[in-house]
Design an enzyme around this catalytic site. Structure first.
Site, mmCIF file in Angstrom:
data_model
loop_
_atom_site.group_PDB
_atom_site.id
_atom_site.type_symbol
_atom_site.label_atom_id
_atom_site.label_comp_id
_atom_site.label_asym_id
_atom_site.label_seq_id
_atom_site.Cartn_x
_atom_site.Cartn_y
_atom_site.Cartn_z
ATOM 1 N N SER A 1 0.830 -1.206 0.000
ATOM 2 C CA SER A 1 0.000 0.000 0.000
ATOM 3 C C SER A 1 0.872 1.267 0.000
ATOM 4 O O SER A 1 1.655 1.445 -0.919
ATOM 5 C CB SER A 1 -0.944 -0.059 1.206
ATOM 6 O OG SER A 1 -1.993 0.864 1.077
ATOM 7 N N ASP B 1 -8.667 -5.054 -5.772
ATOM 8 C CA ASP B 1 -8.402 -3.813 -5.041
ATOM 9 C C ASP B 1 -9.246 -2.692 -5.640
ATOM 10 O O ASP B 1 -9.197 -2.444 -6.842
ATOM 11 C CB ASP B 1 -6.905 -3.484 -5.146
ATOM 12 C CG ASP B 1 -6.439 -2.502 -4.086
ATOM 13 O OD1 ASP B 1 -7.148 -1.499 -3.836
ATOM 14 O OD2 ASP B 1 -5.361 -2.730 -3.511
ATOM 15 N N HIS C 1 -8.103 -4.862 -1.263
ATOM 16 C CA HIS C 1 -6.842 -4.260 -0.845
ATOM 17 C C HIS C 1 -6.225 -4.993 0.347
ATOM 18 O O HIS C 1 -5.029 -5.220 0.400
ATOM 19 C CB HIS C 1 -7.070 -2.796 -0.495
ATOM 20 C CG HIS C 1 -5.808 -2.054 -0.168
ATOM 21 N ND1 HIS C 1 -4.869 -1.740 -1.120
ATOM 22 C CD2 HIS C 1 -5.321 -1.580 1.008
ATOM 23 C CE1 HIS C 1 -3.856 -1.096 -0.550
ATOM 24 N NE2 HIS C 1 -4.111 -0.991 0.738
#
Lengths: 337, 337
Positions: A129, A283, A312
């Site tokens: 991320s 995601d 995600h």
């Protein structure tokens, strides 16, 4: 006793023009730096995370094996351990904490790696991320130093859609009067809970909810997942720290710096590191399409999609055993190459 | 002068057990009811919309051609024209407005169609988003009356992910102290703006933002799109009306009624109408996968994906010329069959 070290950054001049005096970079290391200093992995943290949250991918037998590698986990500025709104003394405290970029973060990490450890080559920079975004930055800012990067569930530049998703997160938090422009005495609980509910729609996928995966994660119902899994998580964080990290995220762009002056394609093309870019198939805010475009402009990169319905959060270190194994296997392959 | 009619529902007993006394159903008709009453189309409204917002698909030369069809557009309860928190007198006014289901809505619409117009057969029920959900309900609740349904960008049952997305919308609105549990004197502007920003991330797609489509829609920047296109839109609505419609949406389920008692597959299987179900390829909260599952259990249904990057809003009547044409063509084909 703290389980981490602190690197003194001194007077840190930021891209924004502000100077954070006596700035600090928290970090934790795993393993031992080899005599030839050729076994270094840098593994930055993600939004809302601290170094401990990265540990689900570190361990004996893993790609990030501390018996073999010297793994440095730097805490992102704003995360409550490195310099942050919540721990900076006046006058740059709380609502006055300046905007910090990912460029600022990586320049601090570079100082840690070179000044503290005398390292000149890095075998791998990897992360999840915003940790992925920092990995891209490392590759673009220090192309001759970084041998490999493995960013997963993150992009080289924050997309406009991702920016808008974060606008919603911010607006929900700041709609609470208790937020008071950042000058709260008590945490704005209603706002933190609201942003948590907003976030809950984004981080897992449609299929994650359709198949009610949360019931296998220790939550007793959808509402319990929202309260315990999401509200409970964000209530532990400081509102200004959250907003500082959102600022950093929204301004993520490997080319927004003196080296590339906004030329995004040039920045992508400058990443010499062997790169393994791994989006999650489901995601919602770092969708595979964004990475596909980026990889198309990187000279030495492979796109490998994580085949998960966790969205995600599938990329969260240690979060889902299956996805963690996929990432670990990929990191092993990359390190062996 | 109002451009619509009002059907008096009298004492409306809702699924929740509440009675809305002197309840009203607003509606507008286009065209003329044929002598044999065989040219009826019912075209319910969507979240936040009123009958005028449906008109982008009605017109001469369109599938919904008032020269040929008698098109009834009933306004959803809670939308500010039909009985709503903002227009209901005490004691069921404002924060006390009861939860209304899509079943309640469709039962009211059925009364309008039969009692007011003496209609026994409906050629088509169609609609966008929550209008699609009402179309599914019509098909399941009156299988012998409805010849065709065309729901686009909506589902027969609100998915858990869609439910969570709406939790975020609600939480952002209600985080504003000015909301005051629904007993506000002035609209909670900060909360409305916050929910608008949350919504802005969901309704268009990632690709819509990536390609900056909003710049071709009369907006001068991303921020202008968020302020004018989203905040401006929701500031025009009443907060309790919004929450009433969100309640209706979150509880959408064609089987949550005495006819099917929660047996969702039985309800889907009971839809005899020739059905053309059209999700947007890039819809984030009514994704094609949900419709694909539903169509698999409907005896007479086709799934036809709208090939758009506009996300959910691609289905908005008249919103995007290309998508509107796709839907119009499909409706023509369905009506001709």
């Amino acid at each position: 006793m703290a389980d981490y070290e602190t690197f003194e950054l001194g007077n840190l001049v930021l891209q924004s023009g502000a100077t954070l005096r006596n700035a600090k970079l928290a970090y934790k290391t795993h393993g031992t730096l080899s005599r030839s200093k050729d076994n270094v992995i840098v593994y930055p943290t993600f939004f809302g995370g601290q170094h401990t949250h990265n540990e689900g991918l570190i361990g004996e037998g893993r790609a990030l094996d501390p018996r073999r590698y010297f793994i440095i986990v730097p805490d992102m500025l704003g995360n409550g351990l490195s310099s942050s709104p919540s721990n900076t003394p006046p006058p740059y405290d709380r609502a006055r904490f300046p905007g910090v970029s990912l460029y600022d973060n990586v320049m601090c990490q570079h100082r840690l790696v070179t000044e503290q450890f005398g390292v000149e080559r890095i075998a791998l920079v990897c992360g999840f991320s915003m940790g992925a975004q920092q990995s891209f930055h490392w590759g673009a800012l220090f192309p001759d130093m970084v041998e490999r990067i493995a960013p997963w569930c993150g992009s080289a530049r924050t997309s406009p859609h991702n920016f808008v998703f974060l606008e919603g997160v911010k607006a929900a938090l700041c709609a609470d009067d208790a937020w008071n422009g950042g000058w709260y005495d008590r945490q704005p609980g209603k706002g933190l809970r609201a942003m948590a509910r907003v976030y809950a729609g984004w981080a897992p996928s449609q299929a994650f909810y359709r198949e009610r995966v949360f019931l296998n994660m220790g939550f007793s119902s959808l509402e319990d997942y929202l309260i315990t899994g999401w509200e409970g998580r964000y209530l532990q964080l400081d509102a200004n720290d959250i907003l500082a990290m959102v600022y950093t995220w929204q301004h993520g762009d490997i080319s927004d710096n003196p080296l590339y002056e906004g030329d995004f394609l040039k920045a992508l093309g400058s990443i010499k590191a062997k790169s393994l870019v791994m989006p999650s198939r489901t995601d919602q805010y770092f969708p595979p399409e964004d990475n596909e475009i980026e990889v198309g402009h990187m000279p030495n990169a492979e796109l490998r999609v994580i085949p998960t319905i966790w969205g995600h959060i599938g990329g969260g270190p240690g979060r889902n055993p299956e996805d963690t194994r996929f990432i670990d296997d990929a990191l092993k392959e990359l390190l062996a190459s």
